[in-house]
Design a protein around this motif. Structure first.
Motif, PDB file in Angstrom:
ATOM      1  N   ALA A   1      -8.210   6.267  10.632  1.00  0.00           N
ATOM      2  CA  ALA A   1      -8.790   4.786  10.020  1.00  0.00           C
ATOM      3  C   ALA A   1      -9.696   4.099  10.960  1.00  0.00           C
ATOM      4  O   ALA A   1     -10.697   3.356  10.259  1.00  0.00           O
TER       5      ALA A   1
ATOM      6  N   PHE B   1      -0.715   7.000   6.922  1.00  0.00           N
ATOM      7  CA  PHE B   1      -2.124   7.375   6.272  1.00  0.00           C
ATOM      8  C   PHE B   1      -2.809   6.540   5.371  1.00  0.00           C
ATOM      9  O   PHE B   1      -3.871   6.324   5.133  1.00  0.00           O
ATOM     10  N   GLY B   2      -1.712   5.613   4.712  1.00  0.00           N
ATOM     11  CA  GLY B   2      -2.380   4.443   3.954  1.00  0.00           C
ATOM     12  C   GLY B   2      -3.253   3.842   4.205  1.00  0.00           C
ATOM     13  O   GLY B   2      -4.356   3.127   3.548  1.00  0.00           O
TER      14      GLY B   2
ATOM     15  N   ALA C   1     -10.961   3.301   3.535  1.00  0.00           N
ATOM     16  CA  ALA C   1     -11.981   3.977   2.761  1.00  0.00           C
ATOM     17  C   ALA C   1     -12.293   3.104   1.547  1.00  0.00           C
ATOM     18  O   ALA C   1     -13.514   2.903   1.149  1.00  0.00           O
ATOM     19  N   ALA C   2     -11.311   2.702   0.752  1.00  0.00           N
ATOM     20  CA  ALA C   2     -11.254   1.666  -0.333  1.00  0.00           C
ATOM     21  C   ALA C   2     -12.098   0.593  -0.160  1.00  0.00           C
ATOM     22  O   ALA C   2     -13.129  -0.030  -0.992  1.00  0.00           O
TER      23      ALA C   2
ATOM     24  N   THR D   1      -0.919   4.400  -1.959  1.00  0.00           N
ATOM     25  CA  THR D   1      -1.130   5.734  -1.117  1.00  0.00           C
ATOM     26  C   THR D   1       0.072   6.072  -0.417  1.00  0.00           C
ATOM     27  O   THR D   1       0.554   7.039  -0.498  1.00  0.00           O
TER      28      THR D   1
ATOM     29  N   VAL E   1      -5.618   4.639   6.078  1.00  0.00           N
ATOM     30  CA  VAL E   1      -6.933   5.291   5.984  1.00  0.00           C
ATOM     31  C   VAL E   1      -7.424   5.433   4.734  1.00  0.00           C
ATOM     32  O   VAL E   1      -8.647   4.768   4.448  1.00  0.00           O
ATOM     33  N   THR E   2      -6.824   5.584   3.826  1.00  0.00           N
ATOM     34  CA  THR E   2      -7.270   5.492   2.376  1.00  0.00           C
ATOM     35  C   THR E   2      -7.648   4.045   2.066  1.00  0.00           C
ATOM     36  O   THR E   2      -8.688   3.626   1.227  1.00  0.00           O
TER      37      THR E   2
ATOM     38  N   SER F   1      -1.968  10.511  12.173  1.00  0.00           N
ATOM     39  CA  SER F   1      -2.540  10.279  10.931  1.00  0.00           C
ATOM     40  C   SER F   1      -3.247   8.874  10.865  1.00  0.00           C
ATOM     41  O   SER F   1      -4.523   8.880  10.272  1.00  0.00           O
TER      42      SER F   1
ATOM     43  N   GLU G   1      -8.399  -3.060  -0.542  1.00  0.00           N
ATOM     44  CA  GLU G   1      -7.788  -2.203   0.776  1.00  0.00           C
ATOM     45  C   GLU G   1      -6.277  -2.046   0.752  1.00  0.00           C
ATOM     46  O   GLU G   1      -5.887  -1.269   0.887  1.00  0.00           O
TER      47      GLU G   1
ATOM     48  N   ILE H   1      -4.806  -0.234  -2.258  1.00  0.00           N
ATOM     49  CA  ILE H   1      -5.044   1.145  -2.140  1.00  0.00           C
ATOM     50  C   ILE H   1      -3.905   1.581  -0.983  1.00  0.00           C
ATOM     51  O   ILE H   1      -3.348   2.900  -1.398  1.00  0.00           O
ATOM     52  N   ARG H   2      -3.673   0.804   0.003  1.00  0.00           N
ATOM     53  CA  ARG H   2      -2.926   1.375   1.038  1.00  0.00           C
ATOM     54  C   ARG H   2      -1.408   1.708   0.571  1.00  0.00           C
ATOM     55  O   ARG H   2      -0.889   2.447   0.895  1.00  0.00           O
TER      56      ARG H   2
END
Length: 617
Positions: free
Chosen positions: A149, A210-211, A217-218, A186, A213-214, A145, A179, A182-183
């Protein structure tokens, strides 16, 4: 001609004012970046608590086994590149070569995206093998997962380095906060969703990781927005440059200036514009030695230069994650051998990690409070003021010692109510109490490392942490078979104490700092004793009363913990002030704290408070 002179002089003065404004903007940007880093660390530290509360200690343990591995790989792959990119971008910008600065971004992106993809493939397809190295097969999904990232973080690191090269810290600060936010969002959202659908701990831990990764991305989206905006503004800057040089030849001829005077004024204006756009501190406007124009270097040559500069920084950056990673590769195996099951081993590992967020929070606060003295130390060194170097080094270490000492004993004394408040049970409270003392030595280690860097001894902290890594691994192997997670906590205290001790020995050699017994042991012992007595009395009286009144255990523990933390800190701080461990002059280094405590001090000790204005004068 007189009007023209006034016009040129007015324009030059306007540019000089803009240079001053740009310098102030740089300082504000640096402060903003520091505040963003603290906020990001705070969010990252506290996000682990809801994970344990909702998913339990097993999922908490899996997450804490995998996340340090991700941080190590991320640091190894990208940590040095923002520094390298910012350095070379700053050089190109100083020469006015903004196209060359963008080329550095392109080359660095190609390097890091390639590296990130390779590491992603190794992590994703090698997750099963890595999980076997850890000794816990349940970590496999979480490793897969978090691997995604690494497809995003490299580009994020490059763009941050680009803007830092232009001394623009705002994009980095904003992206860091977004970042992390959002982590956390998520992680919490997936956590609640998966628990509601009764996923097992392995899947829940994978959702939590997986947080990252998001979040990446943010952060990348934020940086891309700033990048596009910067590219649009570049055209406007070129127009401003043409306007500054005065393209109107008719105006120049009417002014009656000679060609030589015209060139002088244009050159002076060009230099001021260079300062305004590319502020570089005390050496602004000077071409850096050894800087080769980017057009003379191929992309391959740039790649080699950037990589050669970044690798040493990366190696230095991975030392701290390595110390955390020692537990990932030793504790699960040792716990499984002792407990007989993988699930119980992960649960015990989760229990061990309960105290770490609190320790990290203490270190972050203490380091930020003491860090105000580090730039002052570097300034004293530049002026070769040896006595000032010594006194400021002593002050930084003493403040960090006093803060870390109080925090460690406070956490240890209040471990039971804090454990119940944050994690719903008092299980492993003794482990938390032992682990609390890593706050003292971690704080000393962090602050002494910063002081050493300010004094020019940059290798000692790395060597000290390498020694700590070895001691932590050996301590786990020797102590855990006998005492379990309590032994792991004790080995952490020993490892950080050794690192801090080595730093202090070198600091004494470099600065001549002296560490007398009374201000470091005798006087603080009074504060620790009073604080401990108050916390013990509070718990002995409040816990039976809460039970008699049938107050829910977690609610009563929360009240006791909060009152204990605030009251214990106040008692400790007042004891230090009363005993002279901290003087009013040292307190004034932290104006906000001094302003809040001044009325209290005026009531308790009027003589000392009334002496304050005379000291200032």
């Amino acid at each position: 001609m007189g009007d023209a002179d006034k016009g040129h002089q007015g324009h030059k003065e306007e540019l000089q004012r803009n240079v001053g404004k740009q310098g102030a903007k740089l300082l504000k940007g640096a402060a903003l970046l520091g505040a963003a880093a603290i906020l990001s660390k705070l969010l990252g530290t506290l996000q682990k608590i809801p994970l344990q509360n909702v998913a339990g200690d097993t999922a908490f343990g899996i997450y804490n086994a995998v996340y340090p591995l991700y941080i190590l790989i991320l640091f190894a792959a990208t940590a040095g590149f923002p520094v390298a990119v910012s350095k070379f971008v700053a050089e190109r910008a100083m020469d006015g070569d903004h196209q060359g600065a963008r080329r550095i971004v392109h080359v660095s992106t190609a390097i890091l995206m390639g590296t990130g993809f390779v590491v992603f493939v190794l992590l994703y397809f090698g997750a099963s093998e890595i999980a076997s190295w850890i000794g816990i097969s349940q970590t496999e999904r979480a490793i897969r997962s978090v691997s995604f990232a690494l497809l995003l973080s490299p580009m994020l690191a490059v763009l941050r380095g680009y803007f830092q090269g232009y001394q623009n810290m705002v994009p980095t600060a904003v992206s860091q906060v977004i970042e992390q936010l959002i982590r956390v969002i998520t992680m919490v959202a997936l956590l609640l969703y998966m628990v509601a659908l009764t996923y097992d701990e392995e899947w829940i831990a994978a959702g939590a990781t997986f947080g990252s990764v998001t979040g990446a991305a943010a952060g990348l989206i934020v940086m891309y927005v700033y990048w596009r905006k910067a590219m649009r503004l570049e055209k406007d800057r070129d127009k401003d440059r043409d306007r500054l040089h005065g393209v109107n030849e008719e105006e120049w001829r009417q002014s009656g200036e000679t060609e030589g005077q015209r060139q002088d004024i244009m050159s002076e204006g060009d230099g001021l514009l260079s300062k305004e756009r590319n502020w570089q501190g005390p050496n602004e406007g000077r071409r850096m030695e050894g800087v080769m124009p980017s057009k003379e270097l191929s992309s391959w040559e740039w790649a080699k230069r950037i990589t050669a500069y970044a690798i040493p920084v990366c190696l230095g950056a991975i030392v701290v994650p390595l110390l955390t990673l020692v537990d990932t590769f030793t504790m699960p195996r040792l716990l499984e051998a002792a407990q007989g099951s993988e699930g119980e081993a992960m649960r015990q590992f989760g229990l061990y990690n309960r105290g770490l967020p609190l320790v990290q929070l203490v270190v972050m606060i203490a380091s930020s409070m003491s860090a105000v003295l580090v730039p002052a130390l570097a300034e004293a060194k530049a002026r070769r003021q040896d006595e000032l170097i010594r006194s400021r080094a002593e002050m930084a270490i003493r403040l960090s010692w006093l803060i870390g000492l109080g925090a460690s004993f406070g956490l240890a004394f209040a471990a039971v109510p804090i454990n119940v408040m944050l994690y719903k049970s008092n299980e492993a409270s003794w482990t938390m109490a032992v682990l609390a003392f890593t706050a003292l030595f971690s704080t000393l280690n962090a602050v002494s490392a910063s002081v050493l860097q300010g004094a020019g001894a940059i290798r000692t902290p790395v060597k000290a942490l390498l020694v700590a890594i070895v001691l932590k691994a050996l301590g786990n192997v020797v102590l855990m078979p006998r005492w379990g997670i309590d032994g792991a906590a004790l080995s952490a205290v020993i490892a950080y104490a050794a690192a801090a001790g080595l730093n202090l020995v070198q600091l004494r050699r470099c600065t001549g700092a002296r560490f007398a017994l009374r201000p470091y042991a005798v006087s603080p012992a009074l504060g620790v004793g009073l604080m401990g007595g108050c916390l013990a009395a509070l718990q002995l009286l409040a816990m039976p009363a809460a039970a008699a009144w049938h107050v829910p255990e977690r609610l009563s523990a929360s009240a006791i913990a909060l009152v204990g933390v605030v009251g214990g800190a106040a008692v400790y701080a007042l004891a230090l002030l009363r005993s002279g461990s901290i003087s009013r002059e040292e307190l004034r280094l932290m104006p906000e704290l001094d302003r809040k405590l001044a009325p209290v001090l005026a009531k308790l000790w009027p003589a000392k408070a009334s002496a304050a204005p005379r000291d200032n004068g």
